[in-house]
Design an enzyme around this catalytic site. Structure first.
Site, mmCIF file in Angstrom:
data_model
loop_
_atom_site.group_PDB
_atom_site.id
_atom_site.type_symbol
_atom_site.label_atom_id
_atom_site.label_comp_id
_atom_site.label_asym_id
_atom_site.label_seq_id
_atom_site.Cartn_x
_atom_site.Cartn_y
_atom_site.Cartn_z
ATOM 1 N N THR A 1 -15.827 10.193 -1.309
ATOM 2 C CA THR A 1 -15.268 10.849 -2.491
ATOM 3 C C THR A 1 -15.707 12.307 -2.562
ATOM 4 O OG1 THR A 1 -15.422 10.859 -4.912
ATOM 5 C CG2 THR A 1 -17.260 9.889 -3.749
ATOM 6 N N ASP A 2 -14.921 13.116 -3.243
ATOM 7 C CA ASP A 2 -15.315 14.516 -3.477
ATOM 8 C C ASP A 2 -16.503 14.618 -4.432
ATOM 9 O OD1 ASP A 2 -13.968 13.783 -5.803
ATOM 10 O OD2 ASP A 2 -12.542 15.458 -5.765
ATOM 11 N N GLU A 3 -16.800 13.521 -5.151
ATOM 12 C CA GLU A 3 -17.881 13.577 -6.140
ATOM 13 C C GLU A 3 -19.259 13.767 -5.504
ATOM 14 O OE1 GLU A 3 -17.890 10.663 -9.183
ATOM 15 O OE2 GLU A 3 -15.729 10.731 -9.426
ATOM 16 N N TYR B 1 -22.964 6.272 -9.348
ATOM 17 C CA TYR B 1 -21.863 6.052 -8.394
ATOM 18 C C TYR B 1 -21.856 7.122 -7.308
ATOM 19 C CZ TYR B 1 -17.190 6.596 -6.426
ATOM 20 O OH TYR B 1 -16.156 6.778 -5.547
ATOM 21 N N LYS C 1 -22.591 6.974 -3.173
ATOM 22 C CA LYS C 1 -21.586 7.360 -2.177
ATOM 23 C C LYS C 1 -22.151 8.472 -1.280
ATOM 24 C CE LYS C 1 -17.908 6.119 -1.697
ATOM 25 N NZ LYS C 1 -17.314 4.961 -0.936
HETATM 26 P P1 NAD Z 1 -11.568 -0.388 -6.366
HETATM 27 O O1 NAD Z 1 -12.708 -0.571 -7.309
HETATM 28 O O2 NAD Z 1 -10.173 -0.473 -6.872
HETATM 29 O O3 NAD Z 1 -11.676 -1.457 -5.188
HETATM 30 C C1 NAD Z 1 -12.899 -1.778 -4.565
HETATM 31 C C2 NAD Z 1 -12.709 -3.053 -3.754
HETATM 32 O O4 NAD Z 1 -13.949 -3.326 -3.061
HETATM 33 C C3 NAD Z 1 -12.405 -4.278 -4.638
HETATM 34 O O5 NAD Z 1 -11.336 -5.021 -4.063
HETATM 35 C C4 NAD Z 1 -13.710 -5.069 -4.615
HETATM 36 O O6 NAD Z 1 -13.522 -6.464 -4.749
HETATM 37 C C5 NAD Z 1 -14.269 -4.701 -3.237
HETATM 38 N N1 NAD Z 1 -15.737 -4.841 -3.166
HETATM 39 C C6 NAD Z 1 -16.649 -4.348 -4.040
HETATM 40 N N2 NAD Z 1 -17.894 -4.700 -3.639
HETATM 41 C C7 NAD Z 1 -17.749 -5.382 -2.481
HETATM 42 C C8 NAD Z 1 -18.670 -5.979 -1.571
HETATM 43 N N3 NAD Z 1 -19.994 -5.938 -1.787
HETATM 44 N N4 NAD Z 1 -18.175 -6.591 -0.473
HETATM 45 C C9 NAD Z 1 -16.842 -6.649 -0.234
HETATM 46 N N5 NAD Z 1 -15.938 -6.110 -1.066
HETATM 47 C C10 NAD Z 1 -16.384 -5.485 -2.169
HETATM 48 O O7 NAD Z 1 -11.843 1.001 -5.646
HETATM 49 P P2 NAD Z 1 -10.827 2.129 -5.165
HETATM 50 O O8 NAD Z 1 -10.550 3.038 -6.281
HETATM 51 O O9 NAD Z 1 -9.726 1.493 -4.414
HETATM 52 O O10 NAD Z 1 -11.778 2.927 -4.144
HETATM 53 C C11 NAD Z 1 -11.835 2.534 -2.768
HETATM 54 C C12 NAD Z 1 -12.728 3.511 -2.031
HETATM 55 O O11 NAD Z 1 -12.205 4.824 -2.146
HETATM 56 C C13 NAD Z 1 -14.156 3.563 -2.546
HETATM 57 O O12 NAD Z 1 -15.018 3.688 -1.441
HETATM 58 C C14 NAD Z 1 -14.189 4.829 -3.398
HETATM 59 O O13 NAD Z 1 -15.480 5.386 -3.417
HETATM 60 C C15 NAD Z 1 -13.226 5.697 -2.623
HETATM 61 N N6 NAD Z 1 -12.533 6.748 -3.392
HETATM 62 C C16 NAD Z 1 -11.847 6.408 -4.526
HETATM 63 C C17 NAD Z 1 -11.136 7.392 -5.198
HETATM 64 C C18 NAD Z 1 -10.333 7.073 -6.445
HETATM 65 O O14 NAD Z 1 -9.784 7.978 -7.064
HETATM 66 N N7 NAD Z 1 -10.205 5.816 -6.871
HETATM 67 C C19 NAD Z 1 -11.144 8.712 -4.721
HETATM 68 C C20 NAD Z 1 -11.881 9.012 -3.567
HETATM 69 C C21 NAD Z 1 -12.555 8.016 -2.906
HETATM 70 O O1 DAU Z 2 -12.963 12.222 -7.517
HETATM 71 C C1 DAU Z 2 -12.845 10.983 -6.911
HETATM 72 C C2 DAU Z 2 -13.313 9.895 -7.855
HETATM 73 O O2 DAU Z 2 -12.288 9.763 -8.839
HETATM 74 C C3 DAU Z 2 -13.551 8.568 -7.165
HETATM 75 O O3 DAU Z 2 -14.632 8.712 -6.285
HETATM 76 C C4 DAU Z 2 -13.854 7.458 -8.177
HETATM 77 O O4 DAU Z 2 -13.956 6.211 -7.513
HETATM 78 C C5 DAU Z 2 -12.725 7.403 -9.186
HETATM 79 O O5 DAU Z 2 -13.007 6.446 -10.186
HETATM 80 C C6 DAU Z 2 -12.523 8.772 -9.819
HETATM 81 O O6 DAU Z 2 -13.666 9.138 -10.620
HETATM 82 P P1 DAU Z 2 -13.499 9.823 -12.071
HETATM 83 O O7 DAU Z 2 -14.715 9.555 -12.843
HETATM 84 O O8 DAU Z 2 -13.026 11.227 -11.925
HETATM 85 O O9 DAU Z 2 -12.235 8.942 -12.598
HETATM 86 P P2 DAU Z 2 -11.909 8.255 -13.993
HETATM 87 O O10 DAU Z 2 -10.545 7.674 -13.848
HETATM 88 O O11 DAU Z 2 -12.991 7.354 -14.447
HETATM 89 O O12 DAU Z 2 -11.855 9.485 -14.999
HETATM 90 C C7 DAU Z 2 -11.034 10.620 -14.749
HETATM 91 C C8 DAU Z 2 -11.346 11.664 -15.818
HETATM 92 O O13 DAU Z 2 -10.881 11.183 -17.098
HETATM 93 C C9 DAU Z 2 -12.817 11.932 -16.004
HETATM 94 O O14 DAU Z 2 -12.995 13.310 -16.317
HETATM 95 C C10 DAU Z 2 -13.210 11.085 -17.216
HETATM 96 C C11 DAU Z 2 -11.955 11.097 -18.052
HETATM 97 N N1 DAU Z 2 -11.684 9.901 -18.873
HETATM 98 C C12 DAU Z 2 -11.779 8.677 -18.285
HETATM 99 C C13 DAU Z 2 -11.477 7.535 -19.016
HETATM 100 C C14 DAU Z 2 -11.598 6.159 -18.392
HETATM 101 C C15 DAU Z 2 -11.242 10.049 -20.195
HETATM 102 O O15 DAU Z 2 -11.127 11.165 -20.712
HETATM 103 N N2 DAU Z 2 -10.933 8.933 -20.901
HETATM 104 C C16 DAU Z 2 -11.025 7.669 -20.363
HETATM 105 O O16 DAU Z 2 -10.705 6.683 -21.070
#
Ligand code: NAD
Ligand code: DAU
Length: 332
Positions: free
Chosen positions: A121-123, A148, A152
């Site tokens: 992630t960019d975080e 989190y 990562k």
């Molecule tokens: P998600 O929470 O939707 O899915 C995570 C999946 O991993 C689930 O199916 C869960 O059951 C599985 N899981 C969790 N713990 C596990 C374990 N111990 N063993 C096996 N499976 C397990 O997550 P997502 O949003 O799809 O993110 C996927 C990846 O992408 C993560 O590595 C996250 O850090 C990265 N990422 C997410 C975002 C975003 O915006 N959502 C952005 C950048 C990177």
């Molecule tokens: O940048 C990549 C990341 O993006 C991933 O690594 C994470 O897995 C993914 O969850 C996401 O993280 P954020 O914390 O940025 O996403 P989230 O959807 O939780 O929140 C997006 C923005 O919205 C953040 O600034 C918090 C805000 N927010 C979130 C929720 C749930 C609100 O204002 N209201 C809300 O109810």
């Protein structure tokens, strides 16, 4: 035929990648997923059972991982505890999955010399000031803010060490915020869409000035596949699609697209340690690997995502009440 082992392949982005690979490549996929609260096996419904199978298990289970890894050509590692707000409530599962789980996979790919791609992630870079003209690059120092993002960041550093010290054939990608179908209702965009469907006002943390750099999950998947197929071993690639938006604008756009007044939302308690702004410079991915996003228009991608949540209430409804109960406990 290339054999992929996709960890977390039932989750939001992992399942998108599984569909992308099966649709575009001569490949078979084994998904390894623990089916946590974030994994719903129905997400894989409709995929060809001859080319895609699910193993329910934990990536930190060394015996299971050691059995599965040598049967595949590539491991693509999506599995994670992924939600910042959950990591503030209960950090341990993040340490277990993101650190111990990644370590367990690295030891197996090292033992069996299997290609590894790590999804990050960019975080890991922390945040930028709202008025900073800069963006994250692969040279930006790591400075994570939450449990989190720190786990990562730790997992990325494990991958780098296993590449350098043990010659593991790995690449890393750090992507910005994804949106699209099958995202859990705890996350910002699906939470607000499903709130509006339920007649509940969207919830904006703090003033809503925080900026995220949105990318459609299908563009994340195509970038990951491009890196696996043509990326340099040992390299880190940043994935983003120039989609910076502040949270307030996103809520207003959701409300407008759903035929509600743009100001029909509430400000709620801010997230502790809330990162201000993320922004990705993806020029290395574009220039070196020739990748381009197919969904650069955020407004039309958001409209399609809203339509998907309207049409798939059976998929998200079972999670909605429990998710909102967790938020209510922290005034959010
Ligand atoms: P998600 O929470 O939707 O899915 C995570 C999946 O991993 C689930 O199916 C869960 O059951 C599985 N899981 C969790 N713990 C596990 C374990 N111990 N063993 C096996 N499976 C397990 O997550 P997502 O949003 O799809 O993110 C996927 C990846 O992408 C993560 O590595 C996250 O850090 C990265 N990422 C997410 C975002 C975003 O915006 N959502 C952005 C950048 C990177
Ligand atoms: O940048 C990549 C990341 O993006 C991933 O690594 C994470 O897995 C993914 O969850 C996401 O993280 P954020 O914390 O940025 O996403 P989230 O959807 O939780 O929140 C997006 C923005 O919205 C953040 O600034 C918090 C805000 N927010 C979130 C929720 C749930 C609100 O204002 N209201 C809300 O109810």
């Amino acid at each position: 035929m290339v054999g992929y082992l996709v960890t977390g392949g039932v989750g939001f982005i992992g399942s998108n990648f599984v569909r992308h690979v099966l649709n575009t490549c001569d490949a078979s996929v084994t998904v390894l997923d623990k089916l946590t609260y974030a994994g719903d096996r129905r997400t894989l419904d409709g995929l060809d059972p001859g080319r895609c199978s699910l193993v329910v298990g934990d990536i930190a289970d060394a015996a299971l991982v050691d059995e599965l890894v040598p049967r595949h050509d590539v491991v693509v590692h999506f599995a994670a505890e992924s939600h910042n707000d959950n990591s503030l409530r209960e950090p341990w599962p993040f340490v277990h999955t993101n650190l111990v789980g990644t370590y367990t996979l690295l030891e197996a790919v090292r033992r069996h010399d299997v290609r590894f791609h790590h999804i990050s992630t960019d975080e890991v870079y922390g945040d930028l000031e709202l008025d900073d003209p800069g963006k994250f690059t692969a040279a930006t120092p790591y400075n994570p803010s939450s449990p989190y993002s720190s786990t990562k960041a730790g997992s990325d550093l494990l991958v780098r060490a296993w590449v350098r010290s043990f010659g593991v054939r790995a690449t890393i990608s750090n992507c910005s915020n994804n949106y699209g179908p099958y995202q859990h209702v705890e996350k910002f965009i699906p939470r607000q869409i499903t709130n509006v469907i339920d007649g509940v006002r969207p919830r904006l943390y703090g003033a809503g000035a925080n900026v995220r750099d949105w990318i459609h999950a299908e563009d994340h998947s195509s970038a990951v596949l491009r890196i696996i197929e043509t990326g340099r071993i040992g390299a880190t690639y940043l994935i983003g699609a120039d989609g910076e938006k502040d949270n307030k604008s996103v809520v207003e756009l959701i409300l407008t697209l759903m035929d509600r007044p743009a100001d029909a939302y509430d400000h709620v308690t801010d997230r502790a340690g809330h990162d201000l702004r993320y922004a990705i410079d993806a020029s290395a991915l574009r220039d070196e690997l020739g990748w381009r996003p197919a969904h650069p228009d955020f407004e039309s991608g958001l409209a399609d995502t809203i339509a998907w949540y309207r049409d798939h209430e059976d998929w998200w409804r079972p999670q909605k009440a429990a998710t909102e109960a967790k938020y209510a406990a922290t005034g959010q």
